[in-house]
Design an enzyme around this catalytic site. Structure first.
Site, PDB file in Angstrom:
ATOM      1  N   HIS A 241      35.055  33.853  38.959  1.00 37.04           N
ATOM      2  CA  HIS A 241      34.413  34.755  37.991  1.00 37.04           C
ATOM      3  C   HIS A 241      33.160  35.430  38.551  1.00 37.04           C
ATOM      4  CE1 HIS A 241      36.981  33.851  34.564  1.00 37.04           C
ATOM      5  NE2 HIS A 241      36.989  32.585  34.978  1.00 37.04           N
ATOM      6  N   ASP A 301      34.922  27.140  36.339  1.00 31.37           N
ATOM      7  CA  ASP A 301      36.287  27.186  35.808  1.00 31.37           C
ATOM      8  C   ASP A 301      37.168  28.172  36.565  1.00 31.37           C
ATOM      9  OD1 ASP A 301      34.564  29.192  34.795  1.00 31.37           O
ATOM     10  OD2 ASP A 301      36.121  29.769  33.371  1.00 31.37           O
ATOM     11  N   GLU A 302      38.466  27.970  36.421  1.00 33.57           N
ATOM     12  CA  GLU A 302      39.496  28.903  36.862  1.00 33.57           C
ATOM     13  C   GLU A 302      39.279  29.469  38.269  1.00 33.57           C
ATOM     14  OE1 GLU A 302      41.199  30.920  32.924  1.00 33.57           O
ATOM     15  OE2 GLU A 302      39.251  31.740  33.487  1.00 33.57           O
ATOM     16  N   VAL A 303      39.199  28.598  39.243  1.00 35.10           N
ATOM     17  CA  VAL A 303      39.045  29.078  40.612  1.00 35.10           C
ATOM     18  C   VAL A 303      40.427  29.295  41.235  1.00 35.10           C
ATOM     19  CG1 VAL A 303      38.020  28.637  42.859  1.00 35.10           C
ATOM     20  CG2 VAL A 303      36.898  27.801  40.779  1.00 35.10           C
ATOM     21  N   ASP A 354      37.159  21.873  34.039  1.00 35.08           N
ATOM     22  CA  ASP A 354      37.875  21.938  35.307  1.00 35.08           C
ATOM     23  C   ASP A 354      37.204  21.066  36.377  1.00 35.08           C
ATOM     24  OD1 ASP A 354      37.766  24.297  33.674  1.00 35.08           O
ATOM     25  OD2 ASP A 354      39.124  25.295  35.083  1.00 35.08           O
TER      26      ASP A 354
END
Lengths: 508, 528
Positions: A241, A301-303, A354
């Site tokens: 992000h 998060d969300e890597v 995460d």
């Protein structure tokens, strides 16, 4: 087309429908007192540690006077009544008037005095058809169920003018929220104007002049929030992000490769370079001095690993570190470094779930923020994380940016944050919850009606006793009444169902 | 100083409509890129934008009547439209660019109305509206071609545009019964309709929940039936203001007074109008649809619709006729007796038809045409040949069949089913609205010609002044392009690019139109 639901009508509100969120204990009698704006006073109790000159309370008295008497214009009302003066006396055990509403320190002033005292009192005052104000004799005992009651706003996917943020802080105070989680930057834009790295917003904001938050904007938000007993928790999410960061800070992001040549696109923050950690240390040093809260949200998060995988330097680093091909180890390595940076700055970290899922070696005081899945899976996650001894914050059931047709506030209301398998000790590790308004489809045009009163449903779940507030249908008329109060206070809160408010919203 | 006369208002009376099938592309998340049609919305029928640009300056620019124009300065609608569009184009620039010395290439827009019978003060009609459409459409298009360069100066590229709407009826329905909508909100949305070339405001003014229309003949209807008899009503002056405001923007106002169902609020101010429901042999105290067996009902309707027909100048009135619940009628012994007398057996749709037929006769005497919801057609009520059938039910296949059936019977029709904008969901639902096409059904060319357009409906259960405008726009803009532009304008990526800019333009004009996706506007909404 037009479903014939039951029609709920309010007739001529003659007394108070109740308070939102519901106090822990609340007894209202039929004995009532008239309130005359010209003979109404706030005063400090003799025993109170805080006295006149207490900025937070002096400001609050001024604010709540107008909220209690919304159509009172000084000097315009002819007075014939011989009402006794009515004085609201405020006593605070600790003089902490210039303090920041941090976790435990200013409980008395901010939570008890502002939220349970003034806000609740203001909701108890009602106006009759002839315009006179009354309050019924009421006994209240109150305290919040959870100490962390947050709202997340996302100022990266759409820029939110400062005015829209301040308006949200107003409304938050009315629902007794006490944390503004400011998801200030993300992939699409970097509106935070950094003192140390001005290029980040100069190149990464949607516009370097009109779509940024200057240092004074940020100070204004923090001080406005403090006056309302609200903490400001900043989030600087990395290593994913971060597309917008790369525009103003070269070599920060990982260059992605196609075959053996760079493709020209970039991935997450580059965890293989020492310069990355130097940059982060400097940035977070600034952030920790700009934002007084003792917590910082670090994201995590969300890597997406595909870019890291494509990059030969990153792969070489993996080998050197002995990570094999397990990229979660690389991510864990990165997060550990970032958490250490903030720990050294005396800040406690909050990270998205995460980080727990792939890594257990994080400091024990780190707070895990749960955002994924349906009830079954977030309950399991609550159970797992608290079993490992970490504190948690629940957001998964309150992704309020997800809209659907009908009364979805009922879903936010019926959440049971402690309904997971675990010991009493584990349950105590749930510090609260957060309503998230992600910004893909939200900007200043639709933020307020999309947030209110839907977020208020979650507010009651986080403040009130669960047993007393388990019936949604019983809550409905009280919430409808509260929504009309929000309108009266200038908050553009959308309707729950058919019906009307005495004073409709007057804007467009 | 150079002077160019740019003439946009080429009138077209072309009735030819193309009938291409729409390719249903899979939904994708579009990425913004500049469209070759810049920010034009809805896309005109023919557009050529050249590279040659001219500067405009707010201090010198004028919109004037061309010498040859058949309508002139005495024409109030023209003059007020000129001022409005001047402000759209230069409103913000005027403050910043006061200097008289700024060089301007283009100083006048000449408006040449060629239609011989331009009726300036007339109400926009169904058939006489071509010159009207071209006039408003032309001005809006011109204003959409004006753009700001990086120095903040206004420019326009030399362009050739010829334009006309694909459908004559391009409507938006607002519901002022489930929630009262303050006049200010209605006016702001009429303003926005004009920006989107929407030309019909379908005013669903009363329903079960409240009766805000203040009737001169039956004032007790709103006195008793509105949410509040003073603060939640539309007075005759309010209604007049809405109609005039709409007229100045080329928008027709079609009122809907829905009966015999959806009338709970009527009963409060008009005794004996609704059917008393029975539980067993006793009245239960609740009421059902309009009572179709009493002569007083028809006397009331005669007087009421006489008033409506004078208050609303449009040649059409919407009579509703949807969702009639038979349980109350069934419970009532007088109705049962009447059913027997009329030999309707147990078929209550025959009773409904009986009512509607008498109502239609009443309205016919007021010289108005009427629109009705599809059920009336479905129930086989005898209808005048020029009745418009409003299709609103079912899934895609069902409404396409309905359109086929209605047009096969020779009736004109308009479509709303795919455009219930009150139904919200997460994500870019405008794409679904954009892909629906009212002529997409099995039928002959003759049948397709009977489709006069469509309407975006914003029912009011969950909508009031707080959230109406961002919920309606730019989602209704997607419908607006479908109803205006050629049927082969279906490129969803190009639409995304133009619509993103169009939404920012609406925001700049003060309308809180919500975003399509992560992005920004140079001038964000200021009205928080």
């Amino acid at each position: 087309k037009k479903k014939n639901h039951h029609v709920t009508r309010f007739c001529c509100l003659q007394s108070v429908k109740g308070v939102w969120p519901l106090p822990q204990s609340f007894t209202i009698s039929s004995e009532r007192y008239p309130l005359n704006p010209q003979a109404f006073y706030f005063a400090y109790g003799k025993q109170s540690a805080a006295q006149e000159g207490c900025s937070v309370l002096d400001e609050a008295f001024k604010r709540y006077f107008s909220l209690i008497f919304p159509d009172y214009i000084s000097g315009s009302i002819l007075q014939f009544s011989e009402d006794q003066p009515f004085t609201v006396q405020v006593s605070v055990g600790l003089d902490d008037c210039d303090g920041y509403p941090d976790e435990n320190s200013s409980e008395q002033l901010y939570t008890l005095c502002l939220s349970t005292g003034l806000e609740t009192f203001s909701q108890l005052v009602y106006q009759e058809d002839f315009g006179s104000y009354f309050v019924n004799k009421t006994e209240i005992e109150d305290f919040p169920r959870f100490q962390f009651r947050g709202i997340l706003l996302d100022t990266s996917r759409h820029y939110l003018p400062v005015r829209a943020i301040l308006k949200t802080l107003d409304a938050m105070a009315f629902s007794k929220f006490n944390v503004f989680h400011w998801h200030i930057v993300d992939d699409p834009s970097f509106p935070y104007q950094s003192r140390t790295f001005p290029d980040l917003s100069a190149k990464g904001a949607f516009h370097p002049m009109t779509h940024i938050y200057t240092q004074s904007d940020v100070r204004r938000v923090i001080s406005y929030a403090r006056m309302r007993g609200i903490r400001v928790l900043p989030e600087f999410d990395s290593p994913g992000h971060t597309q917008s960061w790369g525009k103003g800070q070269s070599d920060l992001l990982t260059p992605c490769y196609r075959g053996s040549t760079p493709s020209g696109t970039f991935g997450p923050v580059n965890p293989a370079l020492p310069s990355t950690y130097k940059f982060m240390a400097t940035l977070f040093k600034e952030v920790s001095s700009v934002f007084p809260d003792s917590y910082i949200h670090l994201g995590g998060d969300e890597v997406n690993f595909s870019c890291w995988k494509s990059n030969p330097d990153v792969r070489a680093f993996m080998q050197k570190m002995g990570f094999g091909t397990d990229f979660t180890k690389l991510e864990a390595y990165y997060m550990e470094n970032i958490v250490n940076i903030t720990t050294a700055l005396n800040k406690t970290s909050i990270v998205w779930q995460d980080v727990f899922d792939y890594h257990e070696r994080i400091p024990k005081d780190t707070v895990l923020h749960i955002w994924k899945g349906d009830p079954a899976s977030y309950e399991a996650e609550l159970s797992r994380i608290t079993k490992a001894g970490y504190r948690v914050l629940l957001a998964a059931p309150w992704y309020i940016n997800h809209i659907s047709y009908g009364q979805d506030w009922r879903n936010y209301y019926t959440v049971q944050p402690l309904n997971f398998s675990g010991t009493e000790e584990q349950k105590k590790l749930v510090i609260g919850g957060e309503v998230c308004m992600w910004g893909e489809y939200v900007d200043a045009t639709n933020l307020t009606p999309r947030l209110w009163p839907r977020a208020s449903a979650a507010a009651e779940r986080l403040w009130s006793d669960e047993k007393q507030t388990s019936n949604v249908d019983k809550a409905f008329p009280r919430l409808q009444d509260f929504r009309c109060k929000l309108l009266r206070r200038g908050i553009q809160a959308e309707p729950l169902f058919v019906g009307h408010c005495k004073h409709e919203y007057q804007g467009v | 100083m150079l002077k160019f006369a740019s003439l946009l208002l080429a009138l077209s009376f072309c009735q030819g409509r193309q009938h291409h099938n729409i390719n249903n592309d899979d939904e994708v998340v579009p990425v913004f890129q500049a469209s070759k049609y810049s920010s034009l919305w809805p896309l005109p029928q023919k557009v050529q934008i050249s590279e040659i640009s001219f500067k405009l300056s707010g201090t010198s620019f004028k919109i004037v009547d061309a010498k040859e124009s058949s309508a002139g300065s005495s024409c109030s609608i023209l003059q007020s439209a000129y001022r409005r569009y001047y402000e759209y184009m230069f409103g913000s620039a005027k403050k910043q660019w006061g200097g008289k010395n700024r060089r301007a290439d283009l100083t006048e827009l000449h408006v040449w109305i060629t239609s011989p019978d331009s009726e300036c003060d007339a109400y926009p009609g169904v058939t006489s509206d071509e010159s009207c459409e071209s006039f408003y459409g032309g001005l809006e298009t011109f204003s959409q071609l004006v753009y700001e360069d990086e120095y903040g100066a206004k420019n326009i590229n030399s362009s050739k545009i010829s334009d006309f709407p694909r459908f004559a009826h391009r409507g938006v329905l607002l519901d002022s019964s489930r929630h009262f909508l303050p006049i200010k909100v209605i006016l702001a949305n009429l303003e926005t309709m004009a920006m989107n070339k929407i030309n019909v405001f379908h005013w669903h003014i009363v329903d079960d929940q409240s009766f805000p229309y203040l009737s001169r003949t039956f004032p007790q209807l709103s006195q008793q039936g509105a949410y509040h008899p003073y603060t939640h009503v539309y007075t005759p002056a309010d209604v007049k203001m809405v109609i005039e405001f709409a007229r100045l923007r080329g928008i027709r106002v079609i009122p809907e007074f829905d009966t015999p169902g959806h009338t709970q609020s009527w009963g409060k101010g008009q005794t004996d109008l609704l059917t008393p429901c029975f539980s067993g042999s006793k009245p239960s105290g609740t009421f059902g649809p309009v009572n179709p067996i009493l002569n007083t009902t028809y006397d009331f309707m005669t007087q009421f619709f006489k008033e409506v027909s004078t208050v609303f100048p449009d040649t059409y009135v919407h009579l509703g006729g949807d969702e009639v619940d038979f349980t109350c009628w069934k419970s009532n012994p007088d109705i049962q007796k009447f059913m027997e007398q009329q030999q309707f057996g147990e078929d209550y749709s025959k009773l409904e038809s009986f009512y509607i037929q008498r109502l239609l006769d009443i309205v016919s005497t007021t010289q108005k045409g009427y629109l009705i919801w599809q059920e009336v057609f479905d129930n086989g009520v005898k209808l005048k040949a020029d009745t418009l059938i409003h299709v609103w039910k079912g899934n895609q296949q069902q409404y396409q069949n309905e359109m086929a059936n209605v047009t096969a019977s020779g009736y004109q029709t308009l479509l709303s089913t795919p455009w219930y904008l009150n139904r919200i969901s997460y994500g870019q639902d405008w794409q679904g609205f954009y892909k629906a096409d009212p002529q997409d059904f099995k039928g002959t060319d003759e049948q397709k010609k009977l489709v006069i357009g469509g309407e975006a409906c914003l029912w009011g259960e969950y909508v009031d002044a707080t959230n109406l405008t961002p919920r309606l726009w730019p989602r209704a803009s997607a419908v607006a392009e479908r109803l205006w532009s050629a049927s082969n304008v279906t490129d969803i990526d190009d639409a995304f690019n133009r619509l993103s800019l169009h939404r920012c333009r609406m925001v700049e004009r003060g309308i809180p139109a919500e975003p399509l996706f992560s992005s920004y506007c140079p001038h964000e909404y200021k009205g928080v």
